[in-house]
Design a protein around this motif. Structure first.
Motif, mmCIF file in Angstrom:
data_model
loop_
_atom_site.group_PDB
_atom_site.id
_atom_site.type_symbol
_atom_site.label_atom_id
_atom_site.label_comp_id
_atom_site.label_asym_id
_atom_site.label_seq_id
_atom_site.Cartn_x
_atom_site.Cartn_y
_atom_site.Cartn_z
ATOM 1 N N ARG A 88 8.988 2.310 5.649
ATOM 2 C CA ARG A 88 7.878 2.401 4.206
ATOM 3 C C ARG A 88 6.556 2.042 4.593
ATOM 4 O O ARG A 88 6.632 1.324 5.743
ATOM 5 C CB ARG A 88 8.736 1.035 3.766
ATOM 6 N N HIS A 96 5.029 1.171 -2.271
ATOM 7 C CA HIS A 96 6.104 1.350 -3.546
ATOM 8 C C HIS A 96 6.834 2.599 -3.907
ATOM 9 O O HIS A 96 8.014 2.671 -3.721
ATOM 10 C CB HIS A 96 5.167 1.297 -4.709
ATOM 11 N N TRP A 97 6.890 3.224 -2.331
ATOM 12 C CA TRP A 97 7.420 4.938 -1.638
ATOM 13 C C TRP A 97 7.727 4.679 -0.790
ATOM 14 O O TRP A 97 7.202 3.904 0.194
ATOM 15 C CB TRP A 97 6.293 5.778 -2.615
ATOM 16 N N GLY A 98 9.121 5.060 -0.443
ATOM 17 C CA GLY A 98 9.441 5.538 1.073
ATOM 18 C C GLY A 98 9.333 6.830 1.971
ATOM 19 O O GLY A 98 9.213 7.616 1.088
ATOM 20 N N ALA A 126 16.785 2.141 -0.685
ATOM 21 C CA ALA A 126 15.435 1.709 -0.751
ATOM 22 C C ALA A 126 15.272 1.360 -2.526
ATOM 23 O O ALA A 126 14.250 0.691 -2.060
ATOM 24 C CB ALA A 126 15.203 3.717 -1.177
ATOM 25 N N ARG A 127 16.306 1.128 -3.057
ATOM 26 C CA ARG A 127 16.155 0.387 -4.293
ATOM 27 C C ARG A 127 16.395 -1.142 -4.057
ATOM 28 O O ARG A 127 15.560 -1.617 -4.680
ATOM 29 C CB ARG A 127 16.784 2.006 -5.718
ATOM 30 N N LEU A 132 11.503 -0.026 -3.768
ATOM 31 C CA LEU A 132 10.890 1.264 -3.529
ATOM 32 C C LEU A 132 10.917 1.840 -4.853
ATOM 33 O O LEU A 132 12.342 1.263 -5.933
ATOM 34 C CB LEU A 132 11.526 1.596 -2.376
ATOM 35 N N GLU A 133 9.987 1.929 -5.089
ATOM 36 C CA GLU A 133 10.405 3.092 -6.988
ATOM 37 C C GLU A 133 10.445 4.872 -7.059
ATOM 38 O O GLU A 133 10.814 4.911 -7.277
ATOM 39 C CB GLU A 133 8.967 2.934 -7.548
ATOM 40 N N LEU A 135 10.930 7.385 -3.282
ATOM 41 C CA LEU A 135 10.842 8.652 -1.831
ATOM 42 C C LEU A 135 10.407 10.175 -1.888
ATOM 43 O O LEU A 135 9.963 10.306 -2.982
ATOM 44 C CB LEU A 135 12.549 8.655 -1.172
ATOM 45 N N ASP A 180 12.504 10.640 -7.428
ATOM 46 C CA ASP A 180 11.179 9.740 -8.583
ATOM 47 C C ASP A 180 12.299 9.637 -9.845
ATOM 48 O O ASP A 180 11.735 10.954 -10.682
ATOM 49 C CB ASP A 180 9.495 9.830 -8.655
#
Length: 182
Positions: A88, A96-98, A126-127, A132-133, A135, A180
């Motif tokens: 991340r 917000h993304w990985g 992740a979530r 996170l939103e 990947l 996503d």
């Protein structure tokens, strides 16, 4: 074999101090085996050996951090069957993304759902843990990886045509994929 025995045990590691010397050795050995069997896991020019892989593994492990980099492993008993890394970016703009890196299944464990199990666990982490939103990942074209990831809910969002030159007569696209929403 029961259903429970057929699934790998999954664990995540968030700090280099959690990595035992035995696990470090298994990570290196797995990466060597995957690469030397033709796997697309970060070393494009096999054969590789310990002195190629060990320093890169140590650098990757040294970056582990609960908020920024996690290693997820899959084991059958005490044997490492595969692993993957989730990174991340620490910058708020893209926090917000990985990015998923180095998904690999040891050749002796292929076809047993290890890669799918790792990616499913990574998605939950992740979530659920990192908030996170979405990947992202980049995959080597012409390896069947697009189909594998698509079955797990990923979609192709672009390509870098001819970005990867594996040999003078072997140039491949780098396939950009997105998961996503999580």
């Amino acid at each position: 074999m029961t259903t429970h025995e057929s699934m790998p045990d999954l664990a995540q590691i968030t700090d280099v101090h959690e990595v035992t010397p035995e696990l470090r050795r298994q990570l290196i050995d797995c990466w060597i085996a995957v690469t030397n069997s033709g796997g697309a896991a970060g070393f494009p020019f096999p054969p590789v050996q310990d002195n190629d892989v060990a320093p890169v593994t140590d650098k990757l492990l040294g970056r582990l951090h609960p908020q920024h980099s996690r290693l997820v492993t899959a084991r059958f008993d005490d044997v490492l069957a595969g692993w993957v890394v989730l990174n991340r970016d620490p910058y708020r703009l893209v926090g917000h993304w990985g990015t998923v890196n180095h998904l690999q299944t040891h050749p002796e464990f292929r076809g047993r759902g290890v890669g799918s199990a790792l990616m499913s666990e990574l998605r939950k982490i992740a979530r659920g843990e990192l908030g996170l939103e979405q990947l992202h990942l980049a995959a080597r074209g012409e390896e069947g990886l697009e189909d594998f990831y698509s079955r797990l809910g990923w979609r192709e969002v672009g390509r870098w045509p001819g970005a990867l030159r594996l040999a003078p007569d072997d140039t491949r696209d780098e396939v950009l994929m997105l998961l996503d929403p999580l």
